[in-house]
Design a protein around this motif. Structure first.
Motif, PDB file in Angstrom:
ATOM      1  N   THR A  63       9.348  16.542  14.816  1.00 42.44           N
ATOM      2  CA  THR A  63      10.625  16.123  15.719  1.00 42.44           C
ATOM      3  C   THR A  63      10.295  16.931  17.056  1.00 42.44           C
ATOM      4  OG1 THR A  63      11.707  18.122  15.287  1.00 42.44           O
ATOM      5  CG2 THR A  63      11.774  16.430  13.626  1.00 42.44           C
ATOM      6  N   GLY A  64      11.332  16.650  17.960  1.00 46.38           N
ATOM      7  CA  GLY A  64      11.270  17.191  19.311  1.00 46.38           C
ATOM      8  C   GLY A  64      11.278  16.184  20.467  1.00 46.38           C
ATOM      9  N   PRO A 118       1.961  10.775  23.845  1.00 48.60           N
ATOM     10  CA  PRO A 118       1.274   9.504  23.518  1.00 48.60           C
ATOM     11  C   PRO A 118       0.383   9.763  22.539  1.00 48.60           C
ATOM     12  CG  PRO A 118       1.227   9.820  26.028  1.00 48.60           C
ATOM     13  CD  PRO A 118       1.686  11.271  25.330  1.00 48.60           C
ATOM     14  N   GLU A 119      -0.576  10.883  22.040  1.00 47.21           N
ATOM     15  CA  GLU A 119      -1.590  10.967  21.227  1.00 47.21           C
ATOM     16  C   GLU A 119      -0.875  10.954  20.090  1.00 47.21           C
ATOM     17  OE1 GLU A 119      -3.218  12.322  25.133  1.00 47.21           O
ATOM     18  OE2 GLU A 119      -1.447  12.526  24.148  1.00 47.21           O
ATOM     19  N   ILE A 120       0.251  11.759  19.679  1.00 48.12           N
ATOM     20  CA  ILE A 120       0.951  11.905  18.490  1.00 48.12           C
ATOM     21  C   ILE A 120       1.483  10.627  18.171  1.00 48.12           C
ATOM     22  CG2 ILE A 120       2.984  13.063  17.492  1.00 48.12           C
ATOM     23  CD1 ILE A 120       0.333  14.743  17.873  1.00 48.12           C
ATOM     24  N   ILE A 121       2.218   9.973  19.203  1.00 45.36           N
ATOM     25  CA  ILE A 121       2.811   8.482  18.858  1.00 45.36           C
ATOM     26  C   ILE A 121       1.704   7.570  18.268  1.00 45.36           C
ATOM     27  CG2 ILE A 121       3.790   6.643  19.932  1.00 45.36           C
ATOM     28  CD1 ILE A 121       5.450   8.374  21.737  1.00 45.36           C
ATOM     29  N   ALA A 122       0.608   7.749  18.846  1.00 43.35           N
ATOM     30  CA  ALA A 122      -0.270   6.702  18.464  1.00 43.35           C
ATOM     31  C   ALA A 122      -0.784   6.930  17.085  1.00 43.35           C
ATOM     32  CB  ALA A 122      -1.802   6.908  19.552  1.00 43.35           C
ATOM     33  N   ILE A 123      -1.043   8.236  16.676  1.00 44.03           N
ATOM     34  CA  ILE A 123      -1.348   8.300  15.145  1.00 44.03           C
ATOM     35  C   ILE A 123      -0.224   8.178  14.217  1.00 44.03           C
ATOM     36  CG2 ILE A 123      -3.341   9.740  15.927  1.00 44.03           C
ATOM     37  CD1 ILE A 123      -1.564  12.419  14.869  1.00 44.03           C
ATOM     38  N   ALA A 124       0.981   8.239  14.741  1.00 47.33           N
ATOM     39  CA  ALA A 124       2.228   8.158  13.789  1.00 47.33           C
ATOM     40  C   ALA A 124       2.098   6.958  13.077  1.00 47.33           C
ATOM     41  CB  ALA A 124       3.402   8.420  14.564  1.00 47.33           C
ATOM     42  N   ASP A 125       2.820   6.825  11.929  1.00 43.91           N
ATOM     43  CA  ASP A 125       3.376   5.386  11.429  1.00 43.91           C
ATOM     44  C   ASP A 125       4.780   4.974  11.772  1.00 43.91           C
ATOM     45  OD1 ASP A 125       0.679   5.462   9.213  1.00 43.91           O
ATOM     46  OD2 ASP A 125       1.621   7.359   8.715  1.00 43.91           O
ATOM     47  N   THR A 126       5.485   5.828  11.731  1.00 43.41           N
ATOM     48  CA  THR A 126       6.834   5.579  12.213  1.00 43.41           C
ATOM     49  C   THR A 126       7.224   6.409  13.283  1.00 43.41           C
ATOM     50  OG1 THR A 126       7.350   4.568   9.922  1.00 43.41           O
ATOM     51  CG2 THR A 126       9.048   5.212  11.462  1.00 43.41           C
ATOM     52  N   ARG A 146       1.102  -1.226  -0.139  1.00 45.44           N
ATOM     53  CA  ARG A 146       0.005  -0.095  -0.016  1.00 45.44           C
ATOM     54  C   ARG A 146       0.826   1.200   0.037  1.00 45.44           C
ATOM     55  NH1 ARG A 146      -2.786   2.891   4.287  1.00 45.44           N
ATOM     56  NH2 ARG A 146      -1.759   1.503   5.725  1.00 45.44           N
ATOM     57  N   LYS A 147       0.579   2.308  -0.907  1.00 46.63           N
ATOM     58  CA  LYS A 147       1.092   3.452  -0.818  1.00 46.63           C
ATOM     59  C   LYS A 147       0.425   4.613  -0.340  1.00 46.63           C
ATOM     60  CE  LYS A 147       4.107   2.432  -4.961  1.00 46.63           C
ATOM     61  NZ  LYS A 147       4.736   2.720  -6.181  1.00 46.63           N
ATOM     62  N   THR A 148       0.957   5.581   0.634  1.00 44.56           N
ATOM     63  CA  THR A 148       0.174   6.357   0.930  1.00 44.56           C
ATOM     64  C   THR A 148       1.422   7.280   1.752  1.00 44.56           C
ATOM     65  OG1 THR A 148      -1.727   6.921   2.547  1.00 44.56           O
ATOM     66  CG2 THR A 148      -0.194   5.264   3.379  1.00 44.56           C
ATOM     67  N   GLY A 149       0.887   8.538   2.180  1.00 38.49           N
ATOM     68  CA  GLY A 149       1.513   9.217   2.915  1.00 38.49           C
ATOM     69  C   GLY A 149       1.667   9.134   4.317  1.00 38.49           C
ATOM     70  N   VAL A 150       3.222   9.189   5.082  1.00 40.47           N
ATOM     71  CA  VAL A 150       3.254   8.747   6.269  1.00 40.47           C
ATOM     72  C   VAL A 150       3.481   9.841   7.283  1.00 40.47           C
ATOM     73  CG1 VAL A 150       3.734   6.256   5.470  1.00 40.47           C
ATOM     74  CG2 VAL A 150       5.736   7.985   5.628  1.00 40.47           C
ATOM     75  N   LEU A 151       3.298   9.380   8.449  1.00 36.96           N
ATOM     76  CA  LEU A 151       3.430  10.317   9.564  1.00 36.96           C
ATOM     77  C   LEU A 151       4.681   9.827  10.494  1.00 36.96           C
ATOM     78  CD1 LEU A 151       3.123  13.140  11.394  1.00 36.96           C
ATOM     79  CD2 LEU A 151       1.342  11.816  12.760  1.00 36.96           C
ATOM     80  N   LEU A 152       5.891  10.416  10.319  1.00 38.44           N
ATOM     81  CA  LEU A 152       7.099  10.098  10.986  1.00 38.44           C
ATOM     82  C   LEU A 152       7.140  10.863  12.315  1.00 38.44           C
ATOM     83  CD1 LEU A 152       7.701  10.164   7.805  1.00 38.44           C
ATOM     84  CD2 LEU A 152       9.469   8.432   8.810  1.00 38.44           C
ATOM     85  N   VAL A 153       7.694  10.420  13.521  1.00 40.66           N
ATOM     86  CA  VAL A 153       7.954  11.361  14.714  1.00 40.66           C
ATOM     87  C   VAL A 153       9.349  10.953  15.140  1.00 40.66           C
ATOM     88  CG1 VAL A 153       7.233  11.604  17.135  1.00 40.66           C
ATOM     89  CG2 VAL A 153       5.452  11.310  15.480  1.00 40.66           C
ATOM     90  N   HIS A 154      10.201  11.902  15.277  1.00 38.47           N
ATOM     91  CA  HIS A 154      11.369  11.712  15.895  1.00 38.47           C
ATOM     92  C   HIS A 154      11.512  12.312  17.249  1.00 38.47           C
ATOM     93  CE1 HIS A 154      12.341  10.525  12.002  1.00 38.47           C
ATOM     94  NE2 HIS A 154      12.441  11.737  11.122  1.00 38.47           N
ATOM     95  N   THR A 155      11.716  11.459  18.376  1.00 36.74           N
ATOM     96  CA  THR A 155      11.583  12.120  19.538  1.00 36.74           C
ATOM     97  C   THR A 155      12.969  11.483  20.458  1.00 36.74           C
ATOM     98  OG1 THR A 155      10.231  12.619  21.430  1.00 36.74           O
ATOM     99  CG2 THR A 155       9.957  10.261  20.463  1.00 36.74           C
TER     100      THR A 155
END
Length: 217
Positions: free
Chosen positions: A180-181, A186-194, A45-54
């Motif tokens: 980033t940051g 937890p709510e941001i981590i929950a909706i992230a893909d990576t 599946r191809k889609t935009g992803v949300l990545l979180v660097h923490t």
């Protein structure tokens, strides 16, 4: 009988010949390839992803800006919003401003929160930065959006968390976002893909070495 009392009980030595080592390696790689091929087959599946660097370690923004260059290499347009940074010019800002047709860069903070010491002013700057972020998040021509230090703005409640989540969820289908940051909620981590957490093992600053141009900024 053998004169050696251990001759019947000794453990056989492993075959360390080059041919045997290479054969074992080839078999391991064949098994690994079969596993990876199966995983790749299941991820089409191809889609935009949300990545979180923490995390507390160095490299969160650096990783996001590495993605900026990667996206540019693929001909994608990039939007960057920095939420806390902005009091001083950074190497990435100086460099990326050379490419105004490919990258739109907005450094909209006024510096570290322990320096500004003005919550109302910080909230005003964060709100203005989010208005710019929303313009990127509604533009399907922007392939990658970097929201640098957004986690800090959310951690200190400078922005409404649900508003941010709704805007991230409502972005164009193929748009990628890097957040980033430290202290990702937890709510941001929950909706992230990576999600990647940077950990400190050693840091030059703890040894009294000042932040270096080209390394920290």
């Amino acid at each position: 009988m053998s004169s050696d009392p251990l001759s019947n009980n000794s453990t056989p030595k492993p075959d360390t010949s080059t041919d045997n080592i290479n054969t074992r390696h080839e078999r391991r790689m064949q098994r690994k390839k079969a596993l990876m091929d199966e995983k790749i087959e299941q991820a089409q599946r191809k889609t935009g992803v949300l990545l979180v660097h923490t995390g507390n370690g160095k490299g969160k923004s650096s990783s996001a800006f590495g993605m900026v260059m990667r996206a540019m290499g693929h001909g994608m347009k990039v939007g960057v919003v920095q939420f806390i940074k902005g009091a001083m010019s950074t190497g990435e800002e100086i460099f990326l401003r050379r490419f105004p047709d490919e990258v739109e860069f907005h450094a909209m903070g006024e510096g570290y929160t322990w320096v500004t010491q003005n919550r109302e002013r910080d909230m005003e700057k964060a709100a203005a930065a989010w208005e710019q972020a929303k313009r990127f998040l509604t533009d399907p021509t922007i392939g990658l959006v970097v929201l640098d230090e957004l986690n800090i703005a959310l951690k200190y409640h400078y922005l409404g968390l649900q508003m941010v989540i709704d805007d991230l969820d409502g972005r164009p289908e193929m748009q990628h976002v890097a957040v980033t940051g430290r202290g990702a909620l937890p709510e941001i981590i929950a909706i992230a893909d990576t999600v990647t957490e940077m950990q400190v093992i050693k840091h030059a600053f703890k040894e009294g070495i000042v932040a270096q141009a080209g390394v920290e900024w």
